[in-house]
Design an enzyme around this catalytic site. Structure first.
Site, PDB file in Angstrom:
ATOM      1  N   ASP A 180     -10.915   6.588 -47.490  1.00 32.51           N
ATOM      2  CA  ASP A 180     -11.654   6.094 -46.322  1.00 32.51           C
ATOM      3  C   ASP A 180     -12.320   4.812 -46.778  1.00 32.51           C
ATOM      4  O   ASP A 180     -13.231   4.835 -47.603  1.00 32.51           O
ATOM      5  CB  ASP A 180     -12.689   7.150 -45.890  1.00 32.51           C
ATOM      6  N   GLY A 205      -7.318   2.849 -65.061  1.00 35.99           N
ATOM      7  CA  GLY A 205      -6.146   3.574 -65.544  1.00 35.99           C
ATOM      8  C   GLY A 205      -5.649   4.718 -64.697  1.00 35.99           C
ATOM      9  O   GLY A 205      -4.472   4.993 -64.650  1.00 35.99           O
ATOM     10  N   TYR A 221     -24.192  12.265 -51.300  1.00 38.77           N
ATOM     11  CA  TYR A 221     -23.262  12.346 -50.175  1.00 38.77           C
ATOM     12  C   TYR A 221     -22.438  11.074 -50.058  1.00 38.77           C
ATOM     13  O   TYR A 221     -22.972   9.993 -49.921  1.00 38.77           O
ATOM     14  CB  TYR A 221     -23.988  12.592 -48.844  1.00 38.77           C
ATOM     15  N   LYS A 262     -16.916  13.422 -46.613  1.00 38.11           N
ATOM     16  CA  LYS A 262     -16.123  14.615 -46.939  1.00 38.11           C
ATOM     17  C   LYS A 262     -14.852  14.197 -47.640  1.00 38.11           C
ATOM     18  O   LYS A 262     -14.417  13.062 -47.525  1.00 38.11           O
ATOM     19  CB  LYS A 262     -15.784  15.368 -45.645  1.00 38.11           C
ATOM     20  N   ARG A 285     -21.056  15.036 -40.155  1.00 35.42           N
ATOM     21  CA  ARG A 285     -21.849  14.874 -41.381  1.00 35.42           C
ATOM     22  C   ARG A 285     -21.382  15.793 -42.498  1.00 35.42           C
ATOM     23  O   ARG A 285     -22.157  16.169 -43.375  1.00 35.42           O
ATOM     24  CB  ARG A 285     -23.343  15.077 -41.083  1.00 35.42           C
ATOM     25  N   ASP A 329     -17.851  13.712 -33.854  1.00 33.19           N
ATOM     26  CA  ASP A 329     -17.055  13.110 -34.943  1.00 33.19           C
ATOM     27  C   ASP A 329     -15.825  13.959 -35.304  1.00 33.19           C
ATOM     28  O   ASP A 329     -15.377  13.967 -36.457  1.00 33.19           O
ATOM     29  CB  ASP A 329     -17.889  12.894 -36.216  1.00 33.19           C
TER      30      ASP A 329
HETATM   31  C1  F6R Z   1     -18.023  13.166 -41.604  1.00 29.60           C
HETATM   32  C2  F6R Z   1     -18.337  11.789 -41.268  1.00 29.60           C
HETATM   33  C3  F6R Z   1     -19.255  11.521 -40.140  1.00 29.60           C
HETATM   34  C4  F6R Z   1     -20.586  10.986 -40.654  1.00 29.60           C
HETATM   35  C5  F6R Z   1     -21.577  10.763 -39.506  1.00 29.60           C
HETATM   36  C6  F6R Z   1     -22.874  10.139 -39.966  1.00 29.60           C
HETATM   37  O1  F6R Z   1     -17.194  13.240 -42.710  1.00 29.60           O
HETATM   38  O2  F6R Z   1     -17.885  10.872 -41.918  1.00 29.60           O
HETATM   39  O3  F6R Z   1     -19.429  12.652 -39.349  1.00 29.60           O
HETATM   40  O4  F6R Z   1     -21.133  11.860 -41.581  1.00 29.60           O
HETATM   41  O5  F6R Z   1     -21.014   9.905 -38.529  1.00 29.60           O
HETATM   42  O6  F6R Z   1     -22.581   8.964 -40.651  1.00 29.60           O
HETATM   43  P1  F6R Z   1     -23.695   7.954 -41.200  1.00 29.60           P
HETATM   44  O7  F6R Z   1     -24.623   8.760 -42.076  1.00 29.60           O
HETATM   45  O8  F6R Z   1     -22.897   6.949 -41.938  1.00 29.60           O
HETATM   46  O9  F6R Z   1     -24.371   7.382 -39.995  1.00 29.60           O
HETATM   47 MG    MG Z   2     -12.349  10.891 -43.009  1.00 34.23          MG
HETATM   48 MG    MG Z   3     -15.579   7.340 -42.641  1.00 35.93          MG
END
Ligand code: F6R
Ligand code: MG
Ligand code: MG
Length: 376
Positions: A13, A106, A230, A233, A267, A298
């Site tokens: 990502d 590497g 964090y 994921k 999240r 999300d």
């Molecule tokens: C889950 C993911 C999203 C973010 C969420 C908050 O893997 O990537 O659900 O966790 O959108 O993102 P931030 O903290 O970047 O605003």
């Molecule tokens: Mg993803």
């Molecule tokens: Mg992302």
């Protein structure tokens, strides 16, 4: 010596539009350019680039074996270049998120991206199914892999194909202790299930036929364990060989007709159903697959399946395997489960348990309330 082909599936990502919804088409185009260059230079035999949600995957074939520095560096520089040329320039969200270190050293494992690699002797005909799942974790494949390679109610071949009747060997990683164990099925089925029923810790990494033939491989890195904070994921990828003494393509897909609950979603801290998705578009000529977007909360967690035929390392295809009304019902059930579980809001078991959450304010809340807790 028969020629060996390595299939490397590496994903990261490195930013998306808007928020964590979907990879930008320009990111896929730059990935394609880099892959085309490597193909012209003879480093790789063939490639396909695609996304699922905010994850961008490079599928490459070559003759250099697994964990090859040249191939890993190609993936790393591709992700870096996309980050510089597209993600940062367009200020895409979380540009370069999974590139946890500055310089390549590497082997891309442990540097952020997810890797699944398999060195094989190409059979006279070699069908391959490639999966990518967003807003979930590597253990999300535990249940379907068990069904595919060990459950005769899913896979008829386990009973009626003499080449599969002996069963399969599962390599299971313990992500906490950093060790693995190989378990044989059907003999050790209950031991296997005792472990893989905890998908946040015990993850199926590989499956072999009893004669040693590699049948499946999954990416298993846990980013938060590497980074200690964090960092999103660990949206996983997986590859499964099919047919002729292995599960049929349809037996592999059958395991995804049940939208089981997985950890991830919003999240990285919620359980939700894994929804099998169609690709938005597949461009065979340009070797680009445009995958689905993540919307509600999300998500919900989504998976795509691309089917290829290999020929001398060339990737013929792909066919979008969940693009079939046969999976509409699963999608509907998943949408229903998503709606049901969402109504729990911040309550478990929708929200993950405290030890599994990617984000938490619990320590701050406890600290703030410390003086106000009274002995009962
Ligand atoms: C889950 C993911 C999203 C973010 C969420 C908050 O893997 O990537 O659900 O966790 O959108 O993102 P931030 O903290 O970047 O605003
Ligand atoms: Mg993803
Ligand atoms: Mg992302």
């Amino acid at each position: 010596m028969p020629r060996k082909i390595t299939i490397s599936l590496i994903k990261a990502d490195i930013g998306s539009i808007p928020g964590h919804v979907v990879v930008h088409p320009k990111q896929l185009e730059v990935a394609k350019e880099k892959m085309e260059e490597a193909k012209k230079n003879g480093l790789i035999i063939d490639y396909f680039v695609f996304n699922f949600g905010d994850d961008l995957a490079l599928l490459m074939t070559h003759e250099y074996g697994e964990n090859n520095p040249k191939i890993h560096e190609l993936a790393w520089t591709t992700f870096k270049e996309i980050t510089e040329k597209v993600s940062k320039k367009l200020k895409l969200y979380a540009a370069g998120q999974d590139l946890l270190v500055e310089a390549f050293s590497g082997n891309i494992r442990g540097m952020g991206p997810q890797v699944a690699e398999m060195e094989i002797e190409e059979r006279p005909s070699e069908p391959l199914v490639v999966f990518g799942a967003d807003k979930t974790e590597p253990g999300a494949f535990n249940l379907p892999l068990f069904r595919i390679f060990a459950d005769p109610f899913n896979t008829a071949g386990l009973i009626i194909d003499p080449k599969m009747h002996d069963g399969f060997i599962f390599r299971v990683l313990d992500l906490i202790e950093g060790q693995y164990v190989e378990l044989r099925c059907p003999e050790e089925m209950y031991d296997l299930l005792a472990l893989i029923g905890t998908p946040g810790r015990y993850v199926i990494e590989r499956v072999f036929r009893k004669d040693g033939l590699p049948a499946a491989v999954c990416s298993v890195t846990k980013l938060n364990l590497i980074a200690g904070r964090y960092v999103g994921k660990d949206d996983p990828v997986c590859m499964i060989r099919a047919q002729h003494g292995l599960p049929a393509v349809g037996e592999i897909l059958e395991a995804f007709a049940f939208p089981h609950l997985v950890a991830g979603w919003m999240r990285g801290s919620h359980h939700g159903p894994l929804m099998p998705m169609k690709m938005i578009k597949i461009d065979w000529e340009n070797k680009i697959g445009y995958g689905p977007k993540m919307t509600r909360f999300d998500g919900p967690p989504k998976i795509v399946a691309l089917g290829f035929q290999l020929h001398d390392g060339y990737l013929e295809g792909p066919i979008d395997l969940f693009d079939d009304p046969a999976f509409d019902y699963t999608r509907q059930v998943a949408a229903y489960i998503a709606d049901y579980i969402r109504r729990h809001g911040p309550f478990m078991p929708h929200r993950l348990g405290p030890e599994e959450m990617e984000y938490t304010t619990l320590p701050q809340v406890l600290e703030k309330l410390k003086s106000r807790f009274k002995r009962m």
